[in-house]
Scaffold this motif. Structure first.
Motif, short mmCIF file in Angstrom:
data_model
loop_
_atom_site.label_atom_id
_atom_site.label_comp_id
_atom_site.label_asym_id
_atom_site.label_seq_id
_atom_site.Cartn_x
_atom_site.Cartn_y
_atom_site.Cartn_z
N GLY A 1 -8.68 5.40 45.42
CA GLY A 1 -7.60 4.66 44.77
C GLY A 1 -7.90 3.17 44.70
O GLY A 1 -7.66 2.52 43.69
N GLY A 2 -8.44 2.62 45.78
CA GLY A 2 -8.85 1.21 45.78
C GLY A 2 -9.95 0.96 44.77
O GLY A 2 -9.96 -0.06 44.07
N PHE A 3 -10.91 1.89 44.68
CA PHE A 3 -11.98 1.75 43.70
C PHE A 3 -11.43 1.77 42.27
O PHE A 3 -11.87 1.00 41.42
CB PHE A 3 -13.01 2.88 43.88
N SER B 1 -9.24 -3.46 37.03
CA SER B 1 -9.16 -4.92 37.03
C SER B 1 -10.40 -5.55 36.42
O SER B 1 -10.31 -6.49 35.63
CB SER B 1 -8.97 -5.44 38.46
N VAL B 2 -11.56 -5.04 36.77
CA VAL B 2 -12.81 -5.57 36.21
C VAL B 2 -12.86 -5.34 34.71
O VAL B 2 -13.25 -6.23 33.94
CB VAL B 2 -14.03 -4.94 36.92
N ARG B 3 -12.43 -4.16 34.25
CA ARG B 3 -12.43 -3.89 32.81
C ARG B 3 -11.49 -4.83 32.06
O ARG B 3 -11.80 -5.30 30.98
CB ARG B 3 -12.04 -2.44 32.55
N LYS B 4 -10.31 -5.09 32.64
CA LYS B 4 -9.35 -5.98 32.00
C LYS B 4 -9.89 -7.40 31.95
O LYS B 4 -9.77 -8.07 30.91
CB LYS B 4 -8.03 -5.95 32.78
N GLY C 1 -7.65 -4.34 45.71
CA GLY C 1 -8.37 -3.07 45.71
C GLY C 1 -9.58 -3.11 46.62
O GLY C 1 -9.88 -2.13 47.32
N THR C 2 -10.26 -4.24 46.64
CA THR C 2 -11.40 -4.41 47.54
C THR C 2 -10.93 -4.37 48.99
O THR C 2 -11.55 -3.74 49.85
CB THR C 2 -12.11 -5.73 47.25
N LYS C 3 -9.80 -5.02 49.25
CA LYS C 3 -9.22 -5.00 50.61
C LYS C 3 -8.85 -3.58 51.01
O LYS C 3 -9.09 -3.16 52.14
CB LYS C 3 -8.00 -5.90 50.66
N LEU C 4 -8.29 -2.81 50.08
CA LEU C 4 -7.89 -1.43 50.37
C LEU C 4 -9.10 -0.58 50.73
O LEU C 4 -9.08 0.17 51.71
CB LEU C 4 -7.15 -0.83 49.18
#
Length: 105
Positions: free
Chosen positions: A78-80, A86-89, A52-55
């Motif tokens: 969408g990347g954000f 991911s961070v929440r998980k 997501g960061t790459k996107l």
């Protein structure tokens, strides 16, 4: 010169973050509770974080300026969203480990 982020880099960073998670579970004295399902979920979340960061990076900085700006905004959004989930998980997994180790004390 801009450093390129390829798929191998995303997988490598995801693997490193997975190792950090496993080391944290050893530190929390709950390594025996970590199973293959949890390892897979954490690896997927860490690679999604990197992807997501790459996107966002490639959308906002590397795309051709001639592309439609609204497309760039929605793609970066969408990347954000991928990074946010991911961070929440990962936070949920780490907090559940801390709660389990506190109950044992």
């Amino acid at each position: 010169m801009i450093i390129g982020i390829n798929t191998f880099t995303v997988l490598l960073l995801g693997g490193v973050l997975l190792l950090v998670y496993l080391m944290a579970s050893i530190y929390q004295k709950r390594f025996h509770e970590v199973n293959l399902e949890e390892i897979g979920a954490v690896f997927f979340a860490t690679t999604s974080l990197c992807g997501g960061t790459k996107l966002m990076y490639t959308t906002l900085l590397l795309l051709d300026p001639g592309t439609i700006e609204s497309d760039k905004i929605y793609t970066a959004y969408g990347g954000f969203c991928v990074v946010w989930v991911s961070v929440r998980k990962l936070k949920e997994k780490i907090n559940s480990g801390q709660k389990k180790s506190k109950r044992e004390i």
